[in-house]
Design an enzyme around this catalytic site. Structure first.
Site, PDB file in Angstrom:
ATOM      1  CD  GLU A 145      -2.822  -1.318   2.386  1.00 17.62           C
ATOM      2  OE1 GLU A 145      -2.756  -0.434   3.256  1.00 17.62           O
ATOM      3  OE2 GLU A 145      -3.592  -2.293   2.457  1.00 17.62           O
ATOM      4  CD  GLU A 152      -4.759  -7.807   1.782  1.00 20.22           C
ATOM      5  OE1 GLU A 152      -5.624  -7.094   2.354  1.00 20.22           O
ATOM      6  OE2 GLU A 152      -3.546  -7.518   1.786  1.00 20.22           O
TER       7      GLU A 152
END
Length: 373
Positions: free
Chosen positions: A159, A264
């Site tokens: 991220e 995810e």
């Protein structure tokens, strides 16, 4: 009476024929997709420690890959400088090895869930670039070396890029600039030259983010630093992203010469107050309208949710040569982090197994997709 008996016979034949084409108890996701890609799940502490027996049974039967949901994040594994806590991670890796699974480590460098000491000196001031490099290298080397040859792939950086393609203004970026990403991959490669190395992010279909991530991939490769895959987290809802947007991102990432990892995945059927996000800081005040299905999903919403899962898995099968693994972010609905995100107290239904550890009907349909039906 004869008509009734004949009708019952027809019904019986119909039921038996239907049963013959249904998925048998021995069918599983991992068996169905063994020729396409790994199918995985994230494991939390009760599962890792064997106290959530029902979930563990599902994991063993259904999944060929596992990822550590939290126990390998830096705040848990190195809470104090030089003091590592490996107990949970050791048990996680042992579970994967015992069950012959493709084990993923998550995550080496991430601005969130990180211990406070990582960026500061004894006076609370930002450390110098050289100190931060040393701390990164020590953290990565210690963790990756411990599981060398056992953990098969690592989310090296998590991220780091914003939706508009700019770098997140994390402390890693503020102190080291863009170079912190190549450094992280270099350190990981040195620690285990055979482990697969990934960049991982959410909202990963945004065009400008895709462009920047591909630039990072190309930059690493040009410098002789390995990167094997891009992780598409795939925290999605019923409307966002459009399937075409997501597919374009798969194709674009793969065109840079790396594999795509769906890392995810879950699909939330609940409304979102601001569209799609997986930023753990983006919580909002509780509103009843944001928690509409406390007693279960209405049939029409469940059908829409089911079709959304099937559309994604059809896409994965279509691009199976580009995809290394598809990992769900949890086993059952009660485990999912989405229950309290972005609104505390929400009841969500984003995963393939329900709160009673029962297999949802969509699983059979996902399995059937591999049979060309």
């Amino acid at each position: 009476m004869k008509k009734i008996i004949a009708l019952l016979g027809i019904l019986s034949l119909s039921v038996s024929c239907k049963t013959a084409h249904s998925v048998s108890s021995k069918d599983s996701l991992k068996d169905a997709y063994k020729n396409q890609f790994y199918i995985g799940t994230a494991m939390d502490l009760p599962q890792i420690h064997g106290t959530d027996i029902k979930s563990d049974d599902i994991i063993k039967k259904q999944f060929s890959s596992i990822v550590a949901e939290n126990c390998m994040k830096s705040m848990f594994i190195q809470p104090q400088e030089g003091k590592f806590f490996f107990d949970d991670a050791d048990k996680f890796v042992e579970f994967g090895e015992k069950n012959k699974m493709f084990i993923i480590g998550h995550t080496l460098i991430w601005h969130s869930q990180l211990p406070k000491w990582f960026f500061v000196d004894n006076n609370g001031k930002d450390v110098s670039p050289e100190v931060l490099k040393q701390r990164m290298k020590s953290h990565i080397n210690t963790l990756v070396t411990r599981y060398k040859g056992r953990v098969k792939g690592w989310d090296v950086v998590n991220e780091a890029i914003m939706e508009d393609g700019t770098y997140r203004k994390s402390k890693f970026y503020e102190i080291l600039g863009e170079e912190f990403i190549p450094l992280a991959f270099q350190y990981a490669q040195e620690a285990d030259p055979n482990a697969e190395l990934y960049y991982n992010d959410y909202n990963e279909w945004y065009p400008e983010k895709v462009k920047t991530v591909i630039k990072i991939v190309n930059n690493l490769k040009s410098r002789g630093i390995r990167i094997d895959g891009v992780g598409m987290q795939t925290h999605v809802g019923l409307d966002t992203p459009k399937l075409e947007e997501y597919e374009k991102a798969i194709v674009d990432y793969a065109s840079s010469g790396v594999k795509v990892n769906v890392t995810e995945m879950e699909i939330s059927p609940l409304p979102s107050p601001w569209g799609t996000s997986a930023n753990v800081a983006d919580t909002v005040e509780y509103q009843a309208k944001m928690n509409p299905y406390t007693k279960g999903l209405p049939a029409d919403v469940e059908k829409e949710w089911e079709n959304r899962y099937l559309d994604f898995f059809k896409l994965f099968i279509k691009h199976q040569e580009k995809i290394r693994r598809v990992t769900l972010w949890g086993v059952t609905d009660n485990q999912s982090w989405k229950n309290d995100f972005p609104v505390k107290g929400r009841t969500d239904y984003p995963l393939l197994f329900d709160r009673n550890f029962q297999t949802k009907p969509v699983v059979e349909k996902i399995i059937e997709l591999t049979k060309g039906k």
